[in-house]
Design a protein around this motif. Sequence first.
Motif, PDB file in Angstrom:
ATOM      1  N   MET A  25       0.820  -1.356  -0.091  1.00 37.78           N
ATOM      2  CA  MET A  25      -0.024   0.103  -0.014  1.00 37.78           C
ATOM      3  C   MET A  25       0.771   1.093   0.172  1.00 37.78           C
ATOM      4  O   MET A  25       0.575   2.107  -0.424  1.00 37.78           O
ATOM      5  CB  MET A  25      -1.137  -0.031   0.974  1.00 37.78           C
ATOM      6  CG  MET A  25      -2.066   0.656   0.936  1.00 37.78           C
ATOM      7  SD  MET A  25      -3.435   0.720   2.369  1.00 37.78           S
ATOM      8  CE  MET A  25      -4.095  -0.832   1.847  1.00 37.78           C
ATOM      9  N   THR A  26       2.049   1.142   0.832  1.00 35.90           N
ATOM     10  CA  THR A  26       3.210   2.213   0.692  1.00 35.90           C
ATOM     11  C   THR A  26       3.313   2.390  -0.728  1.00 35.90           C
ATOM     12  O   THR A  26       3.400   3.829  -1.243  1.00 35.90           O
ATOM     13  CB  THR A  26       4.059   2.043   1.553  1.00 35.90           C
ATOM     14  OG1 THR A  26       3.599   1.795   2.973  1.00 35.90           O
ATOM     15  CG2 THR A  26       5.178   3.112   1.415  1.00 35.90           C
ATOM     16  N   VAL A  53      -6.865  -5.001  -1.971  1.00 44.48           N
ATOM     17  CA  VAL A  53      -6.151  -6.193  -1.170  1.00 44.48           C
ATOM     18  C   VAL A  53      -7.000  -7.516  -1.823  1.00 44.48           C
ATOM     19  O   VAL A  53      -7.995  -7.545  -1.723  1.00 44.48           O
ATOM     20  CB  VAL A  53      -6.273  -6.184   0.332  1.00 44.48           C
ATOM     21  CG1 VAL A  53      -5.805  -7.565   0.849  1.00 44.48           C
ATOM     22  CG2 VAL A  53      -5.778  -4.904   1.025  1.00 44.48           C
ATOM     23  N   ILE A  56      -2.542  -5.459  -4.119  1.00 42.42           N
ATOM     24  CA  ILE A  56      -1.762  -5.784  -2.829  1.00 42.42           C
ATOM     25  C   ILE A  56      -2.220  -7.032  -2.146  1.00 42.42           C
ATOM     26  O   ILE A  56      -3.340  -7.363  -2.184  1.00 42.42           O
ATOM     27  CB  ILE A  56      -2.390  -4.512  -1.672  1.00 42.42           C
ATOM     28  CG1 ILE A  56      -2.110  -3.164  -2.079  1.00 42.42           C
ATOM     29  CG2 ILE A  56      -1.892  -4.842  -0.499  1.00 42.42           C
ATOM     30  CD1 ILE A  56      -2.673  -2.078  -1.638  1.00 42.42           C
ATOM     31  N   ALA A  57      -1.267  -7.729  -2.151  1.00 45.83           N
ATOM     32  CA  ALA A  57      -1.547  -9.311  -1.768  1.00 45.83           C
ATOM     33  C   ALA A  57      -2.141  -9.555  -0.518  1.00 45.83           C
ATOM     34  O   ALA A  57      -1.814  -9.024   0.398  1.00 45.83           O
ATOM     35  CB  ALA A  57      -0.282 -10.225  -1.916  1.00 45.83           C
ATOM     36  N   ARG A  80      -2.453 -11.400   2.791  1.00 48.80           N
ATOM     37  CA  ARG A  80      -1.557 -12.175   3.541  1.00 48.80           C
ATOM     38  C   ARG A  80      -2.004 -13.710   3.553  1.00 48.80           C
ATOM     39  O   ARG A  80      -3.307 -14.074   3.620  1.00 48.80           O
ATOM     40  CB  ARG A  80      -1.372 -11.858   5.077  1.00 48.80           C
ATOM     41  CG  ARG A  80      -2.782 -11.417   5.765  1.00 48.80           C
ATOM     42  CD  ARG A  80      -2.755 -10.816   7.012  1.00 48.80           C
ATOM     43  NE  ARG A  80      -2.414  -9.389   7.080  1.00 48.80           N
ATOM     44  CZ  ARG A  80      -3.425  -8.528   7.863  1.00 48.80           C
ATOM     45  NH1 ARG A  80      -4.364  -8.967   8.468  1.00 48.80           N
ATOM     46  NH2 ARG A  80      -3.065  -7.119   7.759  1.00 48.80           N
ATOM     47  N   GLU A 132      -5.058 -11.142  11.508  1.00 46.20           N
ATOM     48  CA  GLU A 132      -6.229 -11.529  11.448  1.00 46.20           C
ATOM     49  C   GLU A 132      -6.423 -12.035   9.847  1.00 46.20           C
ATOM     50  O   GLU A 132      -5.851 -11.393   8.877  1.00 46.20           O
ATOM     51  CB  GLU A 132      -7.444 -10.896  12.025  1.00 46.20           C
ATOM     52  CG  GLU A 132      -7.139 -10.744  13.520  1.00 46.20           C
ATOM     53  CD  GLU A 132      -8.383 -10.282  13.933  1.00 46.20           C
ATOM     54  OE1 GLU A 132      -8.789 -11.031  15.294  1.00 46.20           O
ATOM     55  OE2 GLU A 132      -9.084  -9.302  13.590  1.00 46.20           O
ATOM     56  N   ASP A 133      -7.352 -12.886   9.492  1.00 48.41           N
ATOM     57  CA  ASP A 133      -7.596 -13.267   8.196  1.00 48.41           C
ATOM     58  C   ASP A 133      -6.421 -13.513   7.385  1.00 48.41           C
ATOM     59  O   ASP A 133      -6.577 -12.994   6.333  1.00 48.41           O
ATOM     60  CB  ASP A 133      -8.479 -12.020   7.423  1.00 48.41           C
ATOM     61  CG  ASP A 133      -9.778 -11.880   8.002  1.00 48.41           C
ATOM     62  OD1 ASP A 133     -10.359 -12.580   8.933  1.00 48.41           O
ATOM     63  OD2 ASP A 133     -10.750 -10.952   7.639  1.00 48.41           O
ATOM     64  N   ASP A 188       3.646  -8.818   2.907  1.00 49.38           N
ATOM     65  CA  ASP A 188       4.279  -7.849   2.287  1.00 49.38           C
ATOM     66  C   ASP A 188       5.382  -7.038   3.135  1.00 49.38           C
ATOM     67  O   ASP A 188       5.150  -7.026   4.325  1.00 49.38           O
ATOM     68  CB  ASP A 188       3.341  -7.033   1.269  1.00 49.38           C
ATOM     69  CG  ASP A 188       2.370  -6.066   2.003  1.00 49.38           C
ATOM     70  OD1 ASP A 188       2.700  -5.520   3.231  1.00 49.38           O
ATOM     71  OD2 ASP A 188       1.531  -5.285   1.530  1.00 49.38           O
ATOM     72  N   ASP A 201       5.009  -3.799   4.043  1.00 50.85           N
ATOM     73  CA  ASP A 201       4.364  -2.860   5.256  1.00 50.85           C
ATOM     74  C   ASP A 201       4.099  -3.928   6.268  1.00 50.85           C
ATOM     75  O   ASP A 201       4.122  -3.361   7.419  1.00 50.85           O
ATOM     76  CB  ASP A 201       3.074  -2.405   4.564  1.00 50.85           C
ATOM     77  CG  ASP A 201       3.213  -1.270   3.450  1.00 50.85           C
ATOM     78  OD1 ASP A 201       4.293  -0.588   3.326  1.00 50.85           O
ATOM     79  OD2 ASP A 201       2.044  -0.844   2.947  1.00 50.85           O
ATOM     80  N   GLU A 202       3.375  -5.044   6.118  1.00 49.20           N
ATOM     81  CA  GLU A 202       3.211  -5.949   7.200  1.00 49.20           C
ATOM     82  C   GLU A 202       4.475  -6.348   7.981  1.00 49.20           C
ATOM     83  O   GLU A 202       4.277  -6.252   9.513  1.00 49.20           O
ATOM     84  CB  GLU A 202       2.167  -6.859   6.468  1.00 49.20           C
ATOM     85  CG  GLU A 202       0.884  -6.512   6.041  1.00 49.20           C
ATOM     86  CD  GLU A 202       0.304  -7.721   5.377  1.00 49.20           C
ATOM     87  OE1 GLU A 202      -0.911  -7.734   5.621  1.00 49.20           O
ATOM     88  OE2 GLU A 202       0.924  -8.508   4.495  1.00 49.20           O
TER      89      GLU A 202
END
Lengths: 189, 189
Positions: free
Chosen positions: B76-77, B88, B117-118, B120, B153-154, B170, B172-173
């Motif tokens: 997302m960045t 996403v 955006i993949a 997770r 989550e998810d 990714d 960011d995460e």
Amino acid sequence: MKQVPVGVSARHIHLSEEHIEALFGPGYTLTEFRALSQPGQFAAEETVAVEGSKGRFERVRILGPARPESQLEISMTDSFAIGVRPPVRESGNIENTPGIKVIGPAGEVELEQGVIIAARHIHFHTEDAARWGIQDKQKLKVKVASPRPIIFEDVIARVSDSFALDMHIDTDEANAAGVKNGDLAEIIE
Amino acid sequence: MKQVPVGVSARHIHLSEEHIEALFGPGYTLTEFRALSQPGQFAAEETVAVEGSKGRFERVRILGPARPESQLEISMTDSFAIGVRPPVRESGNIENTPGIKVIGPAGEVELEQGVIIAARHIHFHTEDAARWGIQDKQKLKVKVASPRPIIFEDVIARVSDSFALDMHIDTDEANAAGVKNGDLAEIIE
């Protein structure tokens, strides 16, 4: 339900009066660009550049008013981009953090320390904290609902009469959770 | 304890054979640079540039082998930096996603769709999933311990005989959670 608005912090810098003068000229004072959520705090008109070993960010926003010590807050993504390795720290706790070169229109300053990745935290007005039974420095679990939901652990409570209710996370955290300024998060523990 | 190694995905692109030829020349095939954690998948020697409305990334790594449809995966960045607003999504689910211009040494391709955006996810070999009682497409809660711990989550379970155990997040995460390639995450629910 203990709901808190999210405030997303982009990279920014706090400067001491000494450094403001070194960067902008003798006797210089910051001009307010817009007020921030915390009473008395503001984004300044002025920006500076910062330069690490691998790259440089132009137009890094200064947040005012001046502080006793200068402090640059960047995301971990930012840190890789410019080549500096700051720790995750609470604001103000800058001992043994890396420094960086700061460039202003009237001069440069080589900070000896002060680069941090800000630890996620919530500002509580004393009355909000009392109503919810939350203590200063307590570590909270906070859930953000979105297409990519996250529970942030170790969110530090900061309680003061001079604070307004707001959860501060950085751009990596906001983007990882798919949230933006003003979205609501929920304290779940 | 259900521990899973973390694999951090930087921005990358999958290309169809048609697009590989349009970007690199007729009859061109990708050269393996290094193998990835998933059997048969590789990072290619070749890179491309991608260009959105606000900016451009040079040297975006191509992951091989060729796929039926081209797909660009960014954080997302990244999406804010180049001016594209992807949703996403799970890999392969690219209907109604934005397109982007892709630039190679022998030509350009205007993708009509395929920027995501993949979401997770965790790849499970069928035996790992069976041992832990996890079903394909199940949504999991996964905790990452670090100086800035997060519960994701998810997290989507993907189960196949051709997968190796790996959680894909990714940049960011990863940066929001303070983790890097090879760190361990724990499935808690």
